[in-house]
Design a protein around this motif. Structure first.
Motif, short mmCIF file in Angstrom:
data_model
loop_
_atom_site.label_atom_id
_atom_site.label_comp_id
_atom_site.label_asym_id
_atom_site.label_seq_id
_atom_site.Cartn_x
_atom_site.Cartn_y
_atom_site.Cartn_z
N SER A 179 0.83 -1.21 0.00
CA SER A 179 0.00 0.00 0.00
C SER A 179 0.87 1.26 0.00
O SER A 179 0.52 2.26 -0.61
N ILE A 180 2.03 1.19 0.66
CA ILE A 180 2.93 2.36 0.66
C ILE A 180 3.54 2.52 -0.72
O ILE A 180 3.57 3.62 -1.29
N ASN B 258 -3.08 5.88 0.48
CA ASN B 258 -3.05 6.42 1.84
C ASN B 258 -4.31 6.15 2.66
O ASN B 258 -4.37 6.50 3.83
N LYS B 259 -5.30 5.52 2.08
CA LYS B 259 -6.47 5.08 2.88
C LYS B 259 -6.22 3.63 3.34
O LYS B 259 -6.61 3.25 4.44
N ARG C 279 3.00 10.10 1.64
CA ARG C 279 1.70 10.39 2.29
C ARG C 279 1.12 9.12 2.90
O ARG C 279 0.59 9.16 4.01
N ALA C 280 1.21 8.02 2.17
CA ALA C 280 0.69 6.76 2.70
C ALA C 280 1.48 6.38 3.96
O ALA C 280 0.90 5.97 4.97
N MET C 281 2.80 6.56 3.88
CA MET C 281 3.66 6.26 5.05
C MET C 281 3.23 7.10 6.26
O MET C 281 3.07 6.59 7.35
N SER D 4 0.34 8.53 6.86
CA SER D 4 -0.98 8.19 7.40
C SER D 4 -0.91 6.88 8.20
O SER D 4 -1.62 6.72 9.19
N GLY D 5 -0.01 5.99 7.81
CA GLY D 5 0.19 4.78 8.60
C GLY D 5 0.88 5.09 9.93
O GLY D 5 0.52 4.54 10.97
N LEU D 6 1.84 6.02 9.87
CA LEU D 6 2.56 6.39 11.10
C LEU D 6 1.62 7.02 12.13
O LEU D 6 1.79 6.85 13.32
N ALA D 7 0.62 7.77 11.63
CA ALA D 7 -0.32 8.42 12.54
C ALA D 7 -1.04 7.37 13.39
O ALA D 7 -1.30 7.59 14.58
N VAL D 8 -1.32 6.21 12.81
CA VAL D 8 -1.98 5.13 13.56
C VAL D 8 -1.00 4.51 14.56
O VAL D 8 -1.36 4.16 15.67
N LEU D 9 0.24 4.42 14.13
CA LEU D 9 1.25 3.76 14.96
C LEU D 9 1.74 4.64 16.12
O LEU D 9 2.16 4.13 17.15
#
Ligand code: B12
Length: 211
Positions: free
Chosen positions: A11-12, A17-18, A68-70, A72-77
């Motif tokens: 996905s990255i 990014n969703k 951007r995808a990275m 948005s994933g980091l925000a969850v982590l």
């Protein structure tokens, strides 16, 4: 690789990014350690993006949507990487040096330091030497962390160290540097106190510098 880590990686690479945050959430729910998700799913994907760019298969827009995808994933982590804060060990002014807009690595270092009880003053990207100096003089930072991803912006680390000296505050702070083109030797050459190649080593280094 675990299927969900492979899905995060893909996905990255594809800049979805969703999908990235959904898959990171799924991986956490499956009980995969945040550090494993970060290093084995996400950081490796950004390294592959860099390789594809180098080979001329990806251009700046692809790099940007992957980043951007990275993010948005980091925000969850992030909540899982940043544990409850205790009394700060030190106050860190962190930023990407002047001329440089890469902030994923810098943000990761900030998150990990925050998780290890450091207080972070995040100066963002394209940070001039004067702004680093001001963070020390006006905000009482006792550690400066500089990131650079471009060989053309790395010299601004040296300029910043010189500016700290000229402002008479070099002795009040520890200076840590990092970023893909940066080396231990370069840190020594410009008179920084240390270099680390990744965010967990940055934490160990920061701890060793404040004792
Ligand atoms: C994503 C990306 C971008 C995104 C950045 C988005 C963002 N918000 O950050 C965008 C599209 C904007 C971008 C733009 C450009 N980029 Co770019 N980019 C990348 C890429 C693919 C990934 C960087 C990344 O995020 N890595 C993942 C993170 C986790 O790793 P990291 O940053 O290295 O950080 C880790 C360590 O280095 C360390 N660390 C980092 N900072 C610090 C600080 C301290 C204090 C410490 C202790 C440790 C530490 O810990 C981190 C975590 O483990 C790299 C390729 C690569 N291999 O690095 C190219 C790369 C850095 N980019 C490159 C180039 C050329 C550019 C552009 C000039 C392209 C252009 N023609 O416009 C522009 C420059 C824009 C600017 N002025 O900054 C080149 C640089 C070549 C060079 N040697 O100078 C690279 C290497 C690609 C390549 N292989 O050619 N880019």
């Amino acid at each position: 690789m675990e299927p969900v880590l492979q899905a995060i990686y893909d996905s990255i690479l594809n800049g979805q990014n969703k999908v990235t945050p959904e898959k990171v959430t799924q991986a956490l729910a499956e009980g995969i350690e945040p550090g494993v998700i970060l290093n084995e799913g996400m950081v490796v994907a950004m390294a592959e993006v860099g390789r594809l760019f180098e080979e001329g298969e990806y251009y700046v827009p692809e790099m940007l949507i992957a980043a951007r995808a990275m993010q948005s994933g980091l925000a969850v982590l992030k909540p899982r990487l940043v544990q409850a804060n205790f009394k700060p060990i030190a106050r860190v002014a962190a930023g990407t040096v002047k001329g440089d807009l890469h902030d994923i690595g810098k943000n990761l270092v900030c998150m990990m330091l925050e998780g290890a009880s450091f207080e972070i003053i995040d100066l963002g990207t394209d940070v001039s030497p004067d702004k680093f100096v001001a963070a020390v003089k006006e905000k009482g930072a006792n550690m400066v962390c500089m990131s650079a991803l471009l060989t053309t912006t790395m010299p601004n680390m040296k300029v910043t160290v010189e500016a700290l000296k000229a402002a008479g505050v070099r002795d009040q702070v520890k200076v840590m540097i990092g970023g893909a083109p940066v080396t231990e030797g370069y840190a020594r050459e410009i008179g920084a106190d240390g270099y680390a190649s990744d965010a967990s080593r940055a934490v160990a280094l920061a701890k060793s510098l404040v004792v």
